[in-house]
Design a protein around this motif. Structure first.
Motif, PDB file in Angstrom:
ATOM      1  N   PRO A 117       0.485  -1.360  -0.009  1.00  0.00           N
ATOM      2  CA  PRO A 117      -0.163   0.037   0.058  1.00  0.00           C
ATOM      3  C   PRO A 117       0.896   1.256   0.206  1.00  0.00           C
ATOM      4  O   PRO A 117       1.842   0.994   0.792  1.00  0.00           O
ATOM      5  N   VAL A 118       0.368   2.230  -0.605  1.00  0.00           N
ATOM      6  CA  VAL A 118       1.134   3.089  -1.127  1.00  0.00           C
ATOM      7  C   VAL A 118      -0.206   4.699  -1.378  1.00  0.00           C
ATOM      8  O   VAL A 118      -0.758   4.893  -1.537  1.00  0.00           O
ATOM      9  N   THR A 134       5.825   2.033 -10.736  1.00  0.00           N
ATOM     10  CA  THR A 134       6.893   1.265 -11.435  1.00  0.00           C
ATOM     11  C   THR A 134       6.893   0.543 -10.213  1.00  0.00           C
ATOM     12  O   THR A 134       7.690  -0.864 -10.453  1.00  0.00           O
ATOM     13  N   ALA A 135       6.952   0.774  -9.265  1.00  0.00           N
ATOM     14  CA  ALA A 135       6.767  -0.512  -7.963  1.00  0.00           C
ATOM     15  C   ALA A 135       6.035  -1.580  -7.883  1.00  0.00           C
ATOM     16  O   ALA A 135       5.678  -2.483  -7.358  1.00  0.00           O
ATOM     17  N   ASN A 136       4.453  -1.772  -8.878  1.00  0.00           N
ATOM     18  CA  ASN A 136       3.397  -2.107  -8.882  1.00  0.00           C
ATOM     19  C   ASN A 136       3.130  -2.226  -8.028  1.00  0.00           C
ATOM     20  O   ASN A 136       1.982  -3.245  -7.166  1.00  0.00           O
ATOM     21  N   ALA A 137       3.033  -0.958  -6.157  1.00  0.00           N
ATOM     22  CA  ALA A 137       2.541  -0.697  -5.702  1.00  0.00           C
ATOM     23  C   ALA A 137       0.394  -0.924  -5.551  1.00  0.00           C
ATOM     24  O   ALA A 137       0.375  -0.560  -6.541  1.00  0.00           O
ATOM     25  N   ALA A 138       0.302  -0.736  -4.753  1.00  0.00           N
ATOM     26  CA  ALA A 138      -1.207  -0.468  -4.218  1.00  0.00           C
ATOM     27  C   ALA A 138      -1.257   0.621  -4.067  1.00  0.00           C
ATOM     28  O   ALA A 138      -1.624   1.157  -3.148  1.00  0.00           O
ATOM     29  N   ILE A 139      -2.119   1.698  -5.043  1.00  0.00           N
ATOM     30  CA  ILE A 139      -1.477   3.290  -4.838  1.00  0.00           C
ATOM     31  C   ILE A 139      -3.232   3.455  -4.132  1.00  0.00           C
ATOM     32  O   ILE A 139      -4.891   3.279  -4.852  1.00  0.00           O
ATOM     33  N   HIS A 140      -2.800   4.276  -3.472  1.00  0.00           N
ATOM     34  CA  HIS A 140      -4.283   4.877  -2.797  1.00  0.00           C
ATOM     35  C   HIS A 140      -3.717   6.676  -2.356  1.00  0.00           C
ATOM     36  O   HIS A 140      -2.976   7.098  -0.672  1.00  0.00           O
ATOM     37  N   ILE A 162       3.610   6.150   3.095  1.00  0.00           N
ATOM     38  CA  ILE A 162       3.542   7.337   2.927  1.00  0.00           C
ATOM     39  C   ILE A 162       4.791   8.696   1.698  1.00  0.00           C
ATOM     40  O   ILE A 162       5.877   8.477   2.424  1.00  0.00           O
ATOM     41  N   LEU A 163       3.796   9.391   1.203  1.00  0.00           N
ATOM     42  CA  LEU A 163       4.523  10.116  -0.626  1.00  0.00           C
ATOM     43  C   LEU A 163       3.995  11.116  -0.048  1.00  0.00           C
ATOM     44  O   LEU A 163       2.718  11.348  -0.791  1.00  0.00           O
ATOM     45  N   VAL A 164       4.606  12.245   0.764  1.00  0.00           N
ATOM     46  CA  VAL A 164       4.279  13.801   0.547  1.00  0.00           C
ATOM     47  C   VAL A 164       5.380  14.759  -0.252  1.00  0.00           C
ATOM     48  O   VAL A 164       7.143  14.007  -0.319  1.00  0.00           O
ATOM     49  N   ASP A 165       4.972  16.192  -0.829  1.00  0.00           N
ATOM     50  CA  ASP A 165       6.095  16.937  -0.745  1.00  0.00           C
ATOM     51  C   ASP A 165       6.515  17.799   0.184  1.00  0.00           C
ATOM     52  O   ASP A 165       5.081  17.938   1.053  1.00  0.00           O
ATOM     53  N   CYS A 189       3.959   2.778   9.372  1.00  0.00           N
ATOM     54  CA  CYS A 189       4.054   3.424   7.529  1.00  0.00           C
ATOM     55  C   CYS A 189       5.294   3.812   8.005  1.00  0.00           C
ATOM     56  O   CYS A 189       6.398   4.848   8.917  1.00  0.00           O
ATOM     57  N   ALA A 190       6.309   3.936   6.758  1.00  0.00           N
ATOM     58  CA  ALA A 190       7.484   4.861   6.166  1.00  0.00           C
ATOM     59  C   ALA A 190       7.086   5.926   5.528  1.00  0.00           C
ATOM     60  O   ALA A 190       5.682   5.902   5.173  1.00  0.00           O
ATOM     61  N   THR A 191       7.901   6.985   5.790  1.00  0.00           N
ATOM     62  CA  THR A 191       7.971   8.198   4.802  1.00  0.00           C
ATOM     63  C   THR A 191       9.046   8.375   4.052  1.00  0.00           C
ATOM     64  O   THR A 191       9.776   8.437   4.539  1.00  0.00           O
ATOM     65  N   VAL A 192       8.521   9.447   2.511  1.00  0.00           N
ATOM     66  CA  VAL A 192       9.193   9.115   1.754  1.00  0.00           C
ATOM     67  C   VAL A 192       8.475  11.297   1.250  1.00  0.00           C
ATOM     68  O   VAL A 192       7.292  11.469   1.177  1.00  0.00           O
TER      69      VAL A 192
END
Length: 378
Positions: A117-118, A134-140, A162-165, A189-192
């Motif tokens: 889950p992303v 690209t990572a074939n993630a389950a995007i939410h 978790i992906l944010v700017d 969760c991990a964060t970027v």
């Protein structure tokens, strides 16, 4: 088949415009124009320190081998640019990449298994979306800066990434990083955090928002484009030593593209040294940003910006074209954002403020925007 696709692109993107060019292409700026298109926020791209560093690096370089980073030996480089940038931002390790785009795609592909889950902010940069794909993630996707919606999604789908700017490149809004980190810890969760538009401008000596908030030990990864405040063409990932060890041998952008050349890294080193000394430019940047934002709000524009990125929300393609042309007629040049950077009919014109913007420039921008407001309100 390809002809149909090409014809579709032309009929959608090029032919409807008055000048028969894409919407992002209006007039060519003159030397007298007020340019708000560059992300060189500290106005250092022509600085003598950087120019001289580039010239010196080229002159003293005998031989530079163009090759993939997979073949590079970096053991024992104690004062490398990577180590300096890692220390500057509060991380163990720094990986240089060809661009911020390559950094995001390579990192996400490296760190998560397929179907993870992303959770990605709706307005996150396209490179983060592409990395998850690209990572074939389950995007939410979660609503922009909406921490409650993020938490609801995690409760439903489970722990993930978790992906944010930190600073969003479209609206200039700032992510609630402290609250996002708290949720990440709560649910495992991990964060970027993509700090492309805050490294160099925010934090002590320009060390970025994550460092300013004291979260370098809590945010798992920072990615950054060095084509903004660093005014160059490169990217970087700030991470743990373990990720740094495996990344060059796993990430496709690292394996299948040539690494930065040594003279380029020397330019980045000189730029980092300069950025650390740019407190006055940072102060000027945010002073001028505040003046412009306040002036636009007084004119009645809805401004969501919390940073040096100020967006005029212009709506449809036709309306955006009109506003672009009115501004450019008065020698004011912003950047048009449209599909795929924004949703359809939610276009905007972005003003990227830089520290060299004068009070006279701000006056010209506000006069032009007032004219836009009066013409559109007729």
């Amino acid at each position: 088949m390809h002809k149909k696709k090409v014809d579709h692109h032309l009929s959608e993107l090029i032919y409807p415009r008055k000048n028969k060019k894409h919407l992002v292409l209006g007039k060519k700026p003159t030397e007298e124009a007020v340019l708000l298109q560059s992300n060189d926020y500290l106005a250092i791209s022509n600085h003598d320190t950087i120019r001289n560093a580039q010239i010196d690096a080229l002159i003293k370089t005998d031989k530079e081998v163009v090759m993939s980073a997979i073949f590079l030996h970096k053991d024992g480089e104690k004062d490398s640019f990577e180590q300096q940038l890692a220390s500057f931002t509060g991380y163990e390790h720094c990986i240089l990449s060809q661009s911020g785009w390559a950094a995001n795609i390579g990192l996400i592909q490296t760190i998560i298994p397929a179907n993870t889950p992303v959770y990605i902010d709706f307005f996150a940069h396209m490179s983060l979306w592409e990395g998850a794909r690209t990572a074939n993630a389950a995007i939410h996707s979660f609503l922009h800066n909406n921490v409650k919606h993020l938490e609801k999604m995690i409760k439903k789908h489970g722990p993930g990434l978790i992906l944010v700017d930190s600073v969003y490149s479209t609206l200039g809004t700032i992510a609630p990083i402290t609250e996002i980190v708290a949720i990440a810890k709560k649910y495992g969760c991990a964060t970027v955090v993509d700090e492309s538009h805050s490294l160099g401008t925010h934090g002590l000596n320009g060390s970025g928002l994550v460092a300013e908030l004291g979260l370098s030990k809590d945010v798992d990864f920072i990615t950054v484009s060095l084509a903004k405040s660093f005014a160059y063409r490169a990217g970087a990932i700030l991470c743990s030593d373990k990720v740094g060890q495996c990344f060059p041998f796993v990430a496709h952008p690292a394996i299948f593209s040539s690494a930065l050349l040594p003279h380029e890294v020397e330019v980045l080193t000189a730029t980092l040294d300069l950025i650390k000394k740019c407190d006055q430019r940072r102060k000027q940047l945010f002073s001028q940003t505040s003046k412009l934002k306040n002036g636009l709000e007084e004119l009645g524009f809805r401004i969501q910006s919390q940073s040096q990125i100020i967006a005029l929300e212009t709506g449809s393609e036709a309306r955006t074209e009109v506003i672009r042309d009115l501004l450019e007629a008065d020698n004011i040049f912003g950047s048009v954002f449209c599909q795929p950077a924004t949703p359809k009919n939610r276009n905007l014109i972005r003003f990227s403020v830089n520290s060299s913007l004068s009070d006279d420039d701000i006056g010209k921008i506000l006069l032009a925007c007032d004219k836009v407001r009066r013409v559109l309100n007729k």
